[in-house]
Write an enzyme that holds these catalytic residues in place. Structure first.
Site, PDB file in Angstrom:
ATOM      1  N   TRP A  83       0.857  -1.181   0.000  1.00 34.63           N
ATOM      2  CA  TRP A  83       0.000   0.000   0.000  1.00 34.63           C
ATOM      3  C   TRP A  83       0.893   1.230   0.000  1.00 34.63           C
ATOM      4  O   TRP A  83       1.918   1.270   0.679  1.00 34.63           O
ATOM      5  CB  TRP A  83      -0.889   0.024   1.249  1.00 34.63           C
ATOM      6  CG  TRP A  83      -2.172  -0.724   1.077  1.00 34.63           C
ATOM      7  CD1 TRP A  83      -2.393  -2.031   1.394  1.00 34.63           C
ATOM      8  CD2 TRP A  83      -3.396  -0.217   0.551  1.00 34.63           C
ATOM      9  NE1 TRP A  83      -3.683  -2.379   1.100  1.00 34.63           N
ATOM     10  CE2 TRP A  83      -4.325  -1.271   0.575  1.00 34.63           C
ATOM     11  CE3 TRP A  83      -3.794   1.021   0.061  1.00 34.63           C
ATOM     12  CZ2 TRP A  83      -5.630  -1.125   0.133  1.00 34.63           C
ATOM     13  CZ3 TRP A  83      -5.093   1.178  -0.382  1.00 34.63           C
ATOM     14  CH2 TRP A  83      -5.996   0.104  -0.336  1.00 34.63           C
TER      15      TRP A  83
ATOM     16  N   VAL B  12      -1.231  -4.673   7.950  1.00 32.71           N
ATOM     17  CA  VAL B  12      -1.728  -5.715   8.859  1.00 32.71           C
ATOM     18  C   VAL B  12      -0.917  -7.002   8.711  1.00 32.71           C
ATOM     19  O   VAL B  12      -0.760  -7.758   9.673  1.00 32.71           O
ATOM     20  CB  VAL B  12      -3.237  -5.960   8.625  1.00 32.71           C
ATOM     21  CG1 VAL B  12      -3.722  -7.187   9.367  1.00 32.71           C
ATOM     22  CG2 VAL B  12      -4.032  -4.734   9.047  1.00 32.71           C
ATOM     23  N   GLU B  13      -0.368  -7.233   7.536  1.00 33.73           N
ATOM     24  CA  GLU B  13       0.426  -8.443   7.297  1.00 33.73           C
ATOM     25  C   GLU B  13       1.864  -8.335   7.812  1.00 33.73           C
ATOM     26  O   GLU B  13       2.594  -9.326   7.845  1.00 33.73           O
ATOM     27  CB  GLU B  13       0.429  -8.782   5.808  1.00 33.73           C
ATOM     28  CG  GLU B  13      -0.912  -9.243   5.261  1.00 33.73           C
ATOM     29  CD  GLU B  13      -1.928  -8.118   5.060  1.00 33.73           C
ATOM     30  OE1 GLU B  13      -3.124  -8.397   5.190  1.00 33.73           O
ATOM     31  OE2 GLU B  13      -1.522  -6.965   4.778  1.00 33.73           O
TER      32      GLU B  13
ATOM     33  N   GLU C 283     -12.054   8.156   6.686  1.00 29.90           N
ATOM     34  CA  GLU C 283     -13.300   8.590   7.302  1.00 29.90           C
ATOM     35  C   GLU C 283     -13.924   7.543   8.218  1.00 29.90           C
ATOM     36  O   GLU C 283     -14.968   7.791   8.809  1.00 29.90           O
ATOM     37  CB  GLU C 283     -14.288   8.981   6.205  1.00 29.90           C
ATOM     38  CG  GLU C 283     -13.815  10.173   5.392  1.00 29.90           C
ATOM     39  CD  GLU C 283     -14.792  10.529   4.285  1.00 29.90           C
ATOM     40  OE1 GLU C 283     -15.899   9.956   4.228  1.00 29.90           O
ATOM     41  OE2 GLU C 283     -14.426  11.388   3.468  1.00 29.90           O
TER      42      GLU C 283
ATOM     43  N   HIS D  98     -11.379   2.234  10.561  1.00 32.08           N
ATOM     44  CA  HIS D  98     -10.414   1.260  10.046  1.00 32.08           C
ATOM     45  C   HIS D  98      -8.980   1.649  10.405  1.00 32.08           C
ATOM     46  O   HIS D  98      -8.166   0.799  10.791  1.00 32.08           O
ATOM     47  CB  HIS D  98     -10.571   1.129   8.525  1.00 32.08           C
ATOM     48  CG  HIS D  98      -9.666   0.127   7.899  1.00 32.08           C
ATOM     49  ND1 HIS D  98      -9.851  -1.233   8.056  1.00 32.08           N
ATOM     50  CD2 HIS D  98      -8.568   0.273   7.124  1.00 32.08           C
ATOM     51  CE1 HIS D  98      -8.903  -1.883   7.408  1.00 32.08           C
ATOM     52  NE2 HIS D  98      -8.116  -0.981   6.824  1.00 32.08           N
TER      53      HIS D  98
ATOM     54  N   HIS E 221       9.389  -0.398  14.299  1.00 26.54           N
ATOM     55  CA  HIS E 221       8.055   0.009  13.845  1.00 26.54           C
ATOM     56  C   HIS E 221       8.231   1.247  12.965  1.00 26.54           C
ATOM     57  O   HIS E 221       8.136   2.375  13.417  1.00 26.54           O
ATOM     58  CB  HIS E 221       7.189   0.328  15.060  1.00 26.54           C
ATOM     59  CG  HIS E 221       5.756   0.606  14.760  1.00 26.54           C
ATOM     60  ND1 HIS E 221       5.330   1.471  13.776  1.00 26.54           N
ATOM     61  CD2 HIS E 221       4.627   0.126  15.340  1.00 26.54           C
ATOM     62  CE1 HIS E 221       4.016   1.516  13.768  1.00 26.54           C
ATOM     63  NE2 HIS E 221       3.565   0.709  14.710  1.00 26.54           N
TER      64      HIS E 221
END
Length: 158
Positions: free
Chosen positions: A26, A59-60, A85, A88, A113
């Site tokens: 992403w 998330v992975e 918005e 999530h 991180h």
């Protein structure tokens, strides 16, 4: 890092260390650059072996970080999560942070991180290590995690 209070770690002696880098796909334009900066930092620190893996999203990152933590001295995770918005954003950020912390503690391997959790694309660009960025999270996360490995080794000396 908030930009202030930066410990100004340029490099550390990473000779003989192995590093895993895992980056999300992403926002690949930003994460690709962050991965490049992490690889450059590892090279500047003298790390001899770097394994780089890409995953679909942030998330992975924890599960792949765990696999790398079993084989590497340290792991850097890189991604970008931008608030939208819906809730999530909160769920992703919480899951990633908790997951990476758990991996580091369970595997006793430092996990950086380097996931940008920001309000806007502009904030992400400011932290992605681009030419006009105020921060370089790929570089900073890599040097910090290698520094943690060295600190643990110092603590564990006889």
């Amino acid at each position: 890092m908030a930009g202030f209070g930066d410990p100004h770690l340029e490099t550390v002696d990473g000779a003989g260390l192995t590093l895993g880098i895992v980056g999300a796909r992403w926002h690949s334009d930003l994460v690709d650059h962050m991965v490049d900066r992490a690889q450059a930092a590892a090279k500047a620190c003298g790390v001899e072996s770097v394994t780089t893996v890409r995953v679909a999203g942030s998330v992975e990152l924890p599960v792949v970080a765990q696999a790398l933590a079993k084989k590497c001295d340290a792991v850097v995770t890189l991604g970008v999560v931008i608030r939208g918005e819906t809730a999530h954003f909160d769920y992703v950020c919480d899951a990633v942070t908790a997951g990476l912390t758990r991996v580091a503690l369970d595997e006793q391997t430092p996990v950086a991180h380097g996931v940008l959790t920001v309000e806007s694309l502009g904030q992400a660009r400011d932290r992605a290590g681009l030419e006009d960025s105020i921060e370089d999270k790929g570089w900073q996360s890599t040097v910090a995690v290698l520094d943690a490995v060295l600190a643990i080794r110092e603590v564990n000396k006889d």
